[in-house]
Design an enzyme around this catalytic site. Sequence first.
Site, PDB file in Angstrom:
ATOM      1  N   CYS A 100      14.199  40.878 -19.785  1.00 46.74           N
ATOM      2  CA  CYS A 100      12.996  41.241 -20.547  1.00 46.74           C
ATOM      3  C   CYS A 100      11.773  41.017 -19.663  1.00 46.74           C
ATOM      4  O   CYS A 100      11.553  39.914 -19.187  1.00 46.74           O
ATOM      5  CB  CYS A 100      12.923  40.372 -21.801  1.00 46.74           C
ATOM      6  N   CYS A 104       5.618  44.734 -22.967  1.00 42.95           N
ATOM      7  CA  CYS A 104       5.561  45.835 -23.951  1.00 42.95           C
ATOM      8  C   CYS A 104       4.848  45.441 -25.230  1.00 42.95           C
ATOM      9  O   CYS A 104       4.199  46.269 -25.860  1.00 42.95           O
ATOM     10  CB  CYS A 104       6.961  46.288 -24.324  1.00 42.95           C
ATOM     11  N   THR A 191       7.331  36.394 -27.002  1.00 41.95           N
ATOM     12  CA  THR A 191       7.822  36.884 -25.710  1.00 41.95           C
ATOM     13  C   THR A 191       6.690  36.929 -24.690  1.00 41.95           C
ATOM     14  O   THR A 191       5.641  37.523 -24.943  1.00 41.95           O
ATOM     15  CB  THR A 191       8.417  38.292 -25.898  1.00 41.95           C
ATOM     16  N   GLU A 257      10.341  32.967 -24.193  1.00 40.35           N
ATOM     17  CA  GLU A 257       9.644  32.964 -25.462  1.00 40.35           C
ATOM     18  C   GLU A 257       8.993  31.595 -25.655  1.00 40.35           C
ATOM     19  O   GLU A 257       9.439  30.611 -25.051  1.00 40.35           O
ATOM     20  CB  GLU A 257      10.597  33.228 -26.641  1.00 40.35           C
ATOM     21  N   TYR A 296      12.415  49.220 -27.003  1.00 34.53           N
ATOM     22  CA  TYR A 296      13.757  48.740 -26.650  1.00 34.53           C
ATOM     23  C   TYR A 296      14.531  49.727 -25.774  1.00 34.53           C
ATOM     24  O   TYR A 296      15.744  49.663 -25.658  1.00 34.53           O
ATOM     25  CB  TYR A 296      14.496  48.284 -27.911  1.00 34.53           C
ATOM     26  N   CYS A 298      14.036  49.238 -22.869  1.00 38.27           N
ATOM     27  CA  CYS A 298      14.286  48.244 -21.811  1.00 38.27           C
ATOM     28  C   CYS A 298      15.770  47.914 -21.696  1.00 38.27           C
ATOM     29  O   CYS A 298      16.281  47.685 -20.604  1.00 38.27           O
ATOM     30  CB  CYS A 298      13.485  46.984 -22.094  1.00 38.27           C
TER      31      CYS A 298
HETATM   32 FE1  SF4 Z   1      11.141  42.429 -23.598  1.00 38.76          FE
HETATM   33 FE2  SF4 Z   1      12.261  44.757 -24.159  1.00 38.76          FE
HETATM   34 FE3  SF4 Z   1      10.689  43.507 -25.974  1.00 38.76          FE
HETATM   35 FE4  SF4 Z   1       9.693  44.656 -23.761  1.00 38.76          FE
HETATM   36  S1  SF4 Z   1      10.722  45.681 -25.487  1.00 38.76           S
HETATM   37  S2  SF4 Z   1       9.128  42.688 -24.604  1.00 38.76           S
HETATM   38  S3  SF4 Z   1      11.264  44.187 -22.240  1.00 38.76           S
HETATM   39  S4  SF4 Z   1      12.685  42.834 -25.177  1.00 38.76           S
HETATM   40 FE    FE Z   2      10.797  41.313 -27.890  1.00 36.02          FE
END
Ligand code: SF4
Ligand code: FE
Length: 485
Positions: A100, A104, A191, A257, A296, A298
């Site tokens: 992650c 985002c 996050t 987190e 997501y 990602c």
């Molecule tokens: Fe992390 Fe994916 Fe959430 Fe972006 S969308 S903050 S990379 S889990």
């Molecule tokens: Fe997240």
Amino acid sequence: MPLKTPSDYIESIRSLNRIIYMFGQKIDNTVDHPIIKPSLNAVAMTYALAQKDEYNDIMTAKSHITGNIINRFTHIHQSIDDLVKKSKMGRLLGSQTGCCFQRCVGMDALNALSMTTYAIDKTYNTTYYQRFLQYLEYVQNNDLVCDGAMTDPKGDRSLPPHKQDDPDLYLRVVKELKDGIIVRGAKAHQTGAINSHEIIVMPTIAMREEDKDWAVAFAVPADTPGIIYIYGRQSCDTRKLEKYTIDQGNALFGGHEALIVFDDVFVPWDRVFMYKEYDFAGHLVERFASYHRQSYACKVGVGDVLIGATQTIAEYNGTEKASHVKDKIVEMIHLNETLYCGCIACASEGKCEQPGTYMVNTLLANVHKQNITRFPYEIARLAQDIAGGALVTLPSADDLYHPEAGKWIKKYFKTKNDVPTENRIKLLRLIENITMGTAAVGYLTESMHGAGSPQAQRIMIARESNVKEKQQLAKRLAQIIASEE
Ligand code: SF4
Ligand code: FE
């Protein structure tokens, strides 16, 4: 040009003066902390790729307010093409970091606020949108990382904010001053909180009039007095403190987190974007949630890494030609590309909302996120199947490099002649990291609960699908309609 380099970014985080707790201690230097640093590296990758010619089409955009070239993470989507590129950016970064990369949430908060501030102004003749644009320009020009802080602790889930025994379990306004407001509460599971310059706070649920003190949205610098961070643990996190990096699996990158506590924090009016307009809390939550469900994408990039690792370990083990192994790899690819279809589809089917912001198709964004709550678990299961039991029985790197024990490990964990045992161990540790180590927070549990737990998507799917229309289609073909009319 308002594009920071990765080292500019890292130094700007170093200069923040914050209260952060981890393992019962205050952490002053997060930037060089071995447990935090990989997550900082992952965010820094969002800056690094924006500097590269081959990626600037995906990683940068033209600001609709200044005309400057900015990092896409600070951009307000101006077209379908922007939405599609956002999905591609997520896959790209997931594939480059294997985790992650955290940035985002802020992008999704900014885009949601662009619509909600405008909508509140239309109804109440307020000036939130102008405030928001000033704030956005500051974020874009300084290439900032924003934490999109939505999730309240929520206390007793059966009760709304105003009925909680402890009213702070949802973040709220406790005082109104001439020059701003005082807020109290917390945001959980945040996050990238420790790697952010700014914290953008939003309500976590739709609200009624009795909850209007909890209907508040604002942005504050991450080192505002009264903010306290408590770092979240991850499985296998203390491996990052060990002498050898090999047991981390992915020593370069990670996510994190934290719990953010707001202990009577002052917010000036020019940073307040919703103030007791409780009827717009749901508006903001739904837009943020749908954008974040698209984000997501990602996990598709992390899936690319896991598929690559699994194929490689099969080759190292000499099992790659077995028909069931080939078929399982195809299944992993099929699941991963199905996920990609979802995040591209919800972007391609997006539409323009006032004041010109492009919004994803909410039904498809929710379907995509629902798939994300499932497919990575199956992809991880197949990866563990092919990798074999050594994934969880390998001795430590200390033993691998021990003069006596090491020779036995090198001898008895050897597979093919041309594959150094150490390389096999590295691959197994990477698979372990993604499917049950620190990165599994992002690839699995965050896939389950991030951007709302599975049931939240099912509620939206039910609401957004036109089942009546489908019934009409069926009845027409079955020639029932004519007989009912
Ligand atoms: Fe992390 Fe994916 Fe959430 Fe972006 S969308 S903050 S990379 S889990
Ligand atoms: Fe997240």
